[in-house]
Design an enzyme around this catalytic site. Structure first.
Site, PDB file in Angstrom:
ATOM      1  N   ASP A  18      -8.303  -7.431   0.216  1.00 29.85           N
ATOM      2  CA  ASP A  18      -6.837  -7.233   1.645  1.00 29.85           C
ATOM      3  C   ASP A  18      -7.968  -7.232   2.718  1.00 29.85           C
ATOM      4  OD1 ASP A  18      -6.902  -4.516   1.008  1.00 29.85           O
ATOM      5  OD2 ASP A  18      -6.335  -5.138   2.819  1.00 29.85           O
TER       6      ASP A  18
ATOM      7  N   CYS B  67      -6.707 -28.479   6.405  1.00 29.67           N
ATOM      8  CA  CYS B  67      -6.195 -27.330   7.107  1.00 29.67           C
ATOM      9  C   CYS B  67      -4.539 -28.336   7.870  1.00 29.67           C
ATOM     10  CB  CYS B  67      -5.771 -25.829   7.180  1.00 29.67           C
ATOM     11  SG  CYS B  67      -6.171 -26.092   9.574  1.00 29.67           S
TER      12      CYS B  67
ATOM     13  N   HIS C  11      -4.909 -21.449  10.593  1.00 35.38           N
ATOM     14  CA  HIS C  11      -6.766 -22.309  10.872  1.00 35.38           C
ATOM     15  C   HIS C  11      -7.023 -20.901   9.405  1.00 35.38           C
ATOM     16  CE1 HIS C  11     -10.348 -24.089  10.320  1.00 35.38           C
ATOM     17  NE2 HIS C  11     -10.716 -21.876  11.002  1.00 35.38           N
TER      18      HIS C  11
ATOM     19  N   CYS D  79     -12.414 -28.258   7.430  1.00 34.83           N
ATOM     20  CA  CYS D  79     -11.171 -28.542   6.887  1.00 34.83           C
ATOM     21  C   CYS D  79      -9.935 -29.275   7.027  1.00 34.83           C
ATOM     22  CB  CYS D  79     -10.830 -26.706   8.118  1.00 34.83           C
ATOM     23  SG  CYS D  79      -9.503 -25.989   7.516  1.00 34.83           S
TER      24      CYS D  79
ATOM     25  N   ASP E 183       1.034  -0.670  -0.050  1.00 32.91           N
ATOM     26  CA  ASP E 183       0.257   0.470   0.382  1.00 32.91           C
ATOM     27  C   ASP E 183       0.988   0.688  -0.151  1.00 32.91           C
ATOM     28  OD1 ASP E 183       1.570   0.140   2.464  1.00 32.91           O
ATOM     29  OD2 ASP E 183      -0.571  -0.237   3.900  1.00 32.91           O
TER      30      ASP E 183
ATOM     31  N   CYS F  38      -5.948 -28.555  11.416  1.00 33.75           N
ATOM     32  CA  CYS F  38      -7.529 -29.160  12.270  1.00 33.75           C
ATOM     33  C   CYS F  38      -7.504 -30.828  12.279  1.00 33.75           C
ATOM     34  CB  CYS F  38      -8.996 -28.384  11.300  1.00 33.75           C
ATOM     35  SG  CYS F  38      -9.436 -26.841  11.512  1.00 33.75           S
TER      36      CYS F  38
HETATM   37 ZN   LIG Z   1      -8.581 -25.927   9.578  1.00 35.38          ZN
END
Ligand SMILES: [Zn+2]
Length: 402
Positions: free
Chosen positions: A317, A357, A386, A355, A91, A360
């Site tokens: 963003d 990830c 996460h 999820c 930015d 998880c």
């Molecule tokens: Zn997750």
């Protein structure tokens, strides 16, 4: 080349595309995680790569104050300094000067302000903010604008918009005269990572100026191949105009006349009601060119990033997923989870069963709740992984639905 934007499939007003930057491709619509101080707080760069983050946002205001632009430039630019081989957007520093610094004074020339770190006096203008962003060397940089406060009366909004337009012209003029000074392409830069896509061909020990090699996609094979061309940064303009629909239209049209590589809508989420944000966003979007990237700054919740992607934005963003994670607020497929609550103390299930990830897959809600209660650093790390994963998955699903 600085930036190529290829639009693929479209569905109603939504579009799926690829931003081809000097540091690799970015699939759009994209959510850009915020890496304020050359770091996404708590997350090592290799995990960001594992999450398939293709572009990060850096904050010029913070990096300008610490460690300083010359420091970053002398270390090869922001990509090399933080060992991030993929795309970066910075930015202009304008928004943060307005929101963070004390004793700021705005004149036609620019903004004088005091550092929130040590009280030292500084000056940012279209020229110095653009110079700072060239020194950092992000792939996409932003024109210096004034974020109009909310509420503001009509004459104030008009005057602020007019100044942002004059500042946009000055940003563009400075950029055109100095864009070859971007700190890419040194021999060390190339040696740091084989993944970097920009290399100076004419003088490998000098920052890239003129002919460099850039990655481009080969439509026939789907592979990324090196090609040669002028490789430099892209500059985006920012549409202002407060909450006035007519002024937003005028700001868009006059910003487009200055001719930027992409266009952002700024000055929203400054305290106005959500419905008003949506109304201003929707009406302003109509006036932005369809063939250029369209960036909605500072948005938003998981629902909002889906909604605005469907409207036709390509880039967004927000600090929300990372900041909320550090406060124990987690976004899941079943809604928000405040992990500090006692109800999770004995919950052996994953945070989000849907999820994939690494958090998880491995840890229980009970463990995450314990880490948070004990104020352990790992709580912030895992929570952030996460939440970012959830946002990136959300955008991946949006892209696949287009
Ligand atoms: Zn997750």
């Amino acid at each position: 080349m600085s930036l190529r934007f290829e639009i693929g499939d479209t569905k109603d007003s939504a579009r799926r595309g690829t931003l081809l930057t000097p540091h690799g491709p970015v699939e759009t619509p994209v959510f850009m995680p915020v890496g304020t101080q050359a770091t996404v707080k708590g997350i090592p760069q290799d995990i960001l790569e594992e999450l398939d983050v293709q572009i990060l946002l850096g904050n010029t205001y913070h990096l300008y104050l610490r460690p300083g632009i010359d420091q970053v430039r002398n270390l090869g630019g922001l990509h090399r300094f933080m060992s991030w081989p993929r795309a970066i957007l910075t930015d202009s520093g304008g928004f943060q000067v307005f929101s963070l610094s004390e004793l700021r004074k705005v004149t036609e020339e620019g903004v004088t302000f005091r550092s929130h770190l040590d009280g030292s006096a500084h000056f940012l203008s279209p020229e110095t903010a653009t110079a700072a962003q060239i020194g950092l060397g992000a792939d996409v940089i932003m024109a210096f604008d004034e974020c109009t406060e909310y509420p503001a009366d009509a004459s104030r909004v008009r005057a602020s918009m007019e100044m942002t337009l004059r500042w946009a012209e000055r940003s563009k003029r400075y950029f055109e005269e100095h864009k070859r000074k971007v700190p890419w392409g040194s021999a060390q830069h190339s040696a740091l990572s084989g993944q970097l896509n920009c290399r100076s061909l004419d003088s490998p020990n000098q920052p890239a100026s003129g002919l460099v090699a850039c990655a481009r996609d080969d439509k026939a094979t789907g592979n990324w191949q090196l090609t040669t061309g002028n490789c430099t940064q892209a500059l985006f303009g920012i549409v202002q105009g407060g909450m006035d629909i007519a002024l937003r239209k005028e700001s868009a049209e006059r910003t487009i006349q200055i001719d930027f590589d992409g266009y952002a809508i700024g000055g929203l989420s400054v305290g106005e009601p959500r419905a008003l944000t949506r109304e201003v966003v929707e009406s302003t979007l109509e006036h932005l060119p369809k063939d250029k990237p369209r960036y909605l700054m500072g948005v938003g919740t998981p629902e909002e990033i889906v909604e605005y992607s469907k409207l036709g934005f390509d880039m967004m963003d927000c600090v929300l997923p990372t900041r909320a994670a550090r406060h124990g607020l987690l976004f899941t497929s079943e809604g928000k989870v405040s992990i500090k609550q006692a109800r999770y103390a004995a919950d052996s299930g994953p945070l989000d069963a849907n999820c994939t990830c690494r958090v998880c897959q491995r840890y229980s809600r009970a463990y995450l709740r314990h880490l948070y209660s004990a104020n352990e650093v790992l709580a912030q790390v895992l929570n952030t992984i996460h939440n970012l994963s959830f946002y990136l998955d959300t955008m991946r699903r949006v892209r696949h639905s287009i």
